[in-house]
Design a protein around this motif. Structure first.
Motif, PDB file in Angstrom:
ATOM      1  N   ASP A 151     -52.600 -41.559  87.160  1.00 55.72           N
ATOM      2  CA  ASP A 151     -53.198 -40.383  87.774  1.00 55.72           C
ATOM      3  C   ASP A 151     -52.970 -40.508  89.277  1.00 55.72           C
ATOM      4  N   ALA A 152     -51.965 -39.792  89.770  1.00 57.70           N
ATOM      5  CA  ALA A 152     -51.568 -39.930  91.171  1.00 57.70           C
ATOM      6  C   ALA A 152     -52.553 -39.293  92.136  1.00 57.70           C
ATOM      7  N   ASP A 153     -53.640 -38.713  91.621  1.00 54.95           N
ATOM      8  CA  ASP A 153     -54.710 -38.259  92.506  1.00 54.95           C
ATOM      9  C   ASP A 153     -55.496 -39.436  93.078  1.00 54.95           C
ATOM     10  N   HIS A 154     -55.331 -40.602  92.462  1.00 56.24           N
ATOM     11  CA  HIS A 154     -56.127 -41.763  92.840  1.00 56.24           C
ATOM     12  C   HIS A 154     -55.250 -42.844  93.475  1.00 56.24           C
ATOM     13  N   ILE A 155     -55.573 -43.208  94.697  1.00 54.18           N
ATOM     14  CA  ILE A 155     -54.779 -44.182  95.444  1.00 54.18           C
ATOM     15  C   ILE A 155     -54.760 -45.530  94.739  1.00 54.18           C
ATOM     16  N   ASP A 156     -55.922 -46.009  94.336  1.00 53.84           N
ATOM     17  CA  ASP A 156     -56.001 -47.350  93.746  1.00 53.84           C
ATOM     18  C   ASP A 156     -55.197 -47.449  92.450  1.00 53.84           C
ATOM     19  N   ALA A 157     -55.287 -46.419  91.609  1.00 53.58           N
ATOM     20  CA  ALA A 157     -54.549 -46.445  90.347  1.00 53.58           C
ATOM     21  C   ALA A 157     -53.044 -46.426  90.592  1.00 53.58           C
ATOM     22  N   THR A 158     -52.627 -45.625  91.558  1.00 53.15           N
ATOM     23  CA  THR A 158     -51.203 -45.545  91.884  1.00 53.15           C
ATOM     24  C   THR A 158     -50.718 -46.865  92.473  1.00 53.15           C
ATOM     25  N   ALA A 159     -51.512 -47.437  93.377  1.00 58.40           N
ATOM     26  CA  ALA A 159     -51.142 -48.718  93.985  1.00 58.40           C
ATOM     27  C   ALA A 159     -51.073 -49.820  92.928  1.00 58.40           C
ATOM     28  N   ALA A 160     -51.996 -49.792  91.965  1.00 59.28           N
ATOM     29  CA  ALA A 160     -51.996 -50.815  90.909  1.00 59.28           C
ATOM     30  C   ALA A 160     -50.715 -50.755  90.095  1.00 59.28           C
ATOM     31  N   LEU A 161     -50.242 -49.545  89.801  1.00 60.99           N
ATOM     32  CA  LEU A 161     -49.000 -49.408  89.043  1.00 60.99           C
ATOM     33  C   LEU A 161     -47.805 -49.876  89.871  1.00 60.99           C
ATOM     34  N   ILE A 162     -47.794 -49.534  91.158  1.00 65.47           N
ATOM     35  CA  ILE A 162     -46.697 -49.992  92.026  1.00 65.47           C
ATOM     36  C   ILE A 162     -46.623 -51.514  92.011  1.00 65.47           C
ATOM     37  N   ARG A 163     -47.773 -52.159  92.124  1.00 68.50           N
ATOM     38  CA  ARG A 163     -47.802 -53.626  92.111  1.00 68.50           C
ATOM     39  C   ARG A 163     -47.381 -54.171  90.743  1.00 68.50           C
ATOM     40  N   GLN A 164     -47.860 -53.526  89.701  1.00 69.98           N
ATOM     41  CA  GLN A 164     -47.584 -54.005  88.348  1.00 69.98           C
ATOM     42  C   GLN A 164     -46.091 -54.054  88.062  1.00 69.98           C
ATOM     43  N   ILE A 165     -45.364 -53.035  88.479  1.00 69.91           N
ATOM     44  CA  ILE A 165     -43.927 -53.008  88.171  1.00 69.91           C
ATOM     45  C   ILE A 165     -43.085 -53.569  89.311  1.00 69.91           C
ATOM     46  N   GLY A 166     -43.731 -53.879  90.443  1.00 68.04           N
ATOM     47  CA  GLY A 166     -43.003 -54.420  91.582  1.00 68.04           C
ATOM     48  C   GLY A 166     -42.077 -53.421  92.236  1.00 68.04           C
ATOM     49  N   ALA A 167     -42.504 -52.161  92.270  1.00 70.22           N
ATOM     50  CA  ALA A 167     -41.642 -51.104  92.806  1.00 70.22           C
ATOM     51  C   ALA A 167     -41.352 -51.317  94.281  1.00 70.22           C
ATOM     52  N   THR A 168     -40.078 -51.196  94.636  1.00 70.95           N
ATOM     53  CA  THR A 168     -39.673 -51.240  96.044  1.00 70.95           C
ATOM     54  C   THR A 168     -39.638 -49.843  96.647  1.00 70.95           C
ATOM     55  N   HIS A 169     -39.433 -48.832  95.801  1.00 70.66           N
ATOM     56  CA  HIS A 169     -39.336 -47.444  96.251  1.00 70.66           C
ATOM     57  C   HIS A 169     -40.116 -46.554  95.280  1.00 70.66           C
ATOM     58  N   VAL A 170     -40.845 -45.595  95.826  1.00 75.63           N
ATOM     59  CA  VAL A 170     -41.570 -44.625  95.019  1.00 75.63           C
ATOM     60  C   VAL A 170     -40.983 -43.245  95.293  1.00 75.63           C
ATOM     61  N   VAL A 171     -40.536 -42.588  94.224  1.00 73.64           N
ATOM     62  CA  VAL A 171     -39.989 -41.235  94.322  1.00 73.64           C
ATOM     63  C   VAL A 171     -41.046 -40.278  93.781  1.00 73.64           C
ATOM     64  N   ASN A 172     -41.639 -39.505  94.662  1.00 76.87           N
ATOM     65  CA  ASN A 172     -42.753 -38.630  94.331  1.00 76.87           C
ATOM     66  C   ASN A 172     -42.226 -37.256  93.933  1.00 76.87           C
ATOM     67  N   LEU A 173     -42.206 -36.999  92.625  1.00 78.09           N
ATOM     68  CA  LEU A 173     -41.805 -35.695  92.107  1.00 78.09           C
ATOM     69  C   LEU A 173     -42.980 -35.037  91.392  1.00 78.09           C
ATOM     70  N   ALA A 174     -44.187 -35.409  91.804  1.00 76.47           N
ATOM     71  CA  ALA A 174     -45.411 -34.845  91.259  1.00 76.47           C
ATOM     72  C   ALA A 174     -45.769 -33.584  92.052  1.00 76.47           C
ATOM     73  N   LEU A 175     -47.038 -33.203  92.032  1.00 83.14           N
ATOM     74  CA  LEU A 175     -47.465 -32.007  92.759  1.00 83.14           C
ATOM     75  C   LEU A 175     -47.630 -32.302  94.247  1.00 83.14           C
ATOM     76  N   PRO A 176     -47.365 -31.323  95.115  1.00 86.26           N
ATOM     77  CA  PRO A 176     -47.522 -31.543  96.558  1.00 86.26           C
ATOM     78  C   PRO A 176     -48.929 -31.958  96.972  1.00 86.26           C
ATOM     79  N   TYR A 177     -49.941 -31.617  96.147  1.00 90.55           N
ATOM     80  CA  TYR A 177     -51.308 -32.025  96.450  1.00 90.55           C
ATOM     81  C   TYR A 177     -51.434 -33.550  96.506  1.00 90.55           C
TER      82      TYR A 177
END
Length: 402
Positions: free
Chosen positions: A61-87
């Motif tokens: 749920d990209a409305d939530h910073i902590d949840a999004t950050a947890a997923l980034i850490r979990q997969i070790g993402a170096t780059h995030v491509v945001n194709l979700a809603l502009p909100y």
């Protein structure tokens, strides 16, 4: 090795990950995430079938910073491509800052409760991204995105000075529906019903929504009515190319679309403020979105072409005044055959992939927040030709007569 997290499982996200999978040497590790994982799984199955490449999927749920950050850490993402809603732009940018991931999007932030989309919210992150040693690339779609790259390519190779710029977005496709939008209905209708603004002689000029109409004969499409609108690349182009005296954005709409939209406005279905229905709050525009066709479902029935480009007038490098038209034509059926999505999604998803490639390979680099026109246009233009969005340029007899 780069690891990409792509957030958003609509048509644009689908095109982007299909094209990334077709370039596995650049994108060896891709995770697609959205609030509804089953949509990601369906796209991943299509990617596997079409390319043989396996991509991972996740729920967030990209409305939530902590949840999004947890997923980034979990997969070790170096780059995030945001194709979700502009909100969700700001929450995803915050998550990137907290995890040390680079950021890319295709549309600027807008608040949910106000139809106002401007870059100042995201530009305010400049110092934080710079201090973190991270890059944020804004607006890597077609418009914004490719149209800005088109402009800087013309400025670099053909003009000593650009005086006027017109951005023309034509969708000549027919999906067979009485009324449907070719991208997220909520975002599309908010844009169309907003006050039109263009930049002229150092100031904004406002006109009522859809009140200025002109006809233009688009190659491979034919004559179409186009309407003056506000679009976010006007703000960034006038900021980074202040020499341009006038910048306008035009988009085509058929008469049936205008008639339907007018009725929906008149009865209040495009409102973004809450109303009470059976004891609970609903947003009329969000309800309308729920009953309209899902844009990603239109690919199979859509036929025709898009034609999107820029017309620039100014002082050429030969010392003479000139007008050049730089544009791309994309076929809906070809786009669907390649990725399972229509051309409106394709023309945004391919530039998102190319922008990510520019960042992953280090072809474009920097610390801070950047718009497309701040980068060298040449490598991006080369990739457009190689990955499904070939462009052409021609000289016109003179500037537009309107």
């Amino acid at each position: 090795m780069s690891k990409l997290l792509v957030i958003g499982a609509g048509g644009v996200g689908s095109v982007a990950v299909h094209k990334m999978a077709m370039n596995a040497d650049i994108f060896p590790d891709i995770t697609l995430a959205s609030r509804r994982k089953f949509k990601c799984d369906a796209i991943a199955a299509s990617v596997k079938e079409r390319t043989g490449v396996t991509i991972k999927t996740a729920e967030v749920d990209a409305d939530h910073i902590d949840a999004t950050a947890a997923l980034i850490r979990q997969i070790g993402a170096t780059h995030v491509v945001n194709l979700a809603l502009p909100y969700q732009d700001l929450t995803i940018m915050e998550a990137c800052l907290s995890t040390g991931a680079h950021y890319l999007d295709t549309a600027n932030y807008e608040p949910r409760d106000e139809a106002k989309f401007e870059y100042h919210w995201q530009w305010a992150y400049q110092d934080r991204f710079k201090e973190a040693g991270l890059m944020a690339l804004l607006g890597s779609g077609f418009d914004p995105g490719v149209t800005s790259v088109f402009t800087t390519w013309l400025r670099k190779h053909h003009f000593d000075r650009i005086d006027t710029l017109d951005i023309l977005d034509c969708n000549g496709g027919d999906h067979g529906q009485h009324f449907a939008t070719n991208f997220n209905p909520e975002i599309n209708i908010r844009e169309v019903t907003a006050v039109a603004r263009h930049w002229e002689n150092g100031d904004w000029v406002e006109t009522p929504p859809m009140s200025v109409k002109q006809s233009f004969d688009f190659e491979a499409v034919g004559p179409k009515n186009m309407y003056l609108m506000y679009h976010e690349e006007i703000e960034s182009l006038k900021t980074h190319l202040p020499e341009i005296k006038r910048i306008r954005f035009w988009m085509t709409f058929g008469d049936a679309y205008i008639q339907h939209l007018t009725v929906l406005q008149n009865v209040g279905m495009t409102r973004i403020d809450p109303v009470i229905y059976e004891g609970r709050e609903i947003i009329p525009l969000q309800f309308l979105k729920a009953v309209l066709p899902e844009p990603s479902s239109l690919g199979e029935t859509t036929k025709g072409k898009t034609n999107i480009g820029v017309i620039a007038t100014g002082l050429g490098k030969d010392g003479k005044e000139k007008t050049l038209y730089l544009y791309n034509i994309c076929d809906h059926e070809d786009a669907y055959a390649e990725t399972g999505n229509q051309a409106v999604s394709y023309t945004t998803g391919v530039p998102a992939m190319i922008g990510a490639a520019m960042m992953v390979t280090g072809t474009w680099s920097g610390k801070g927040v950047f718009n497309m026109e701040q980068m060298d246009p040449d490598p991006f233009m080369d990739m457009l030709n190689k990955h499904g969005l070939p462009w052409q340029v021609k000289e016109l007899d003179g500037p537009l007569d309107f």
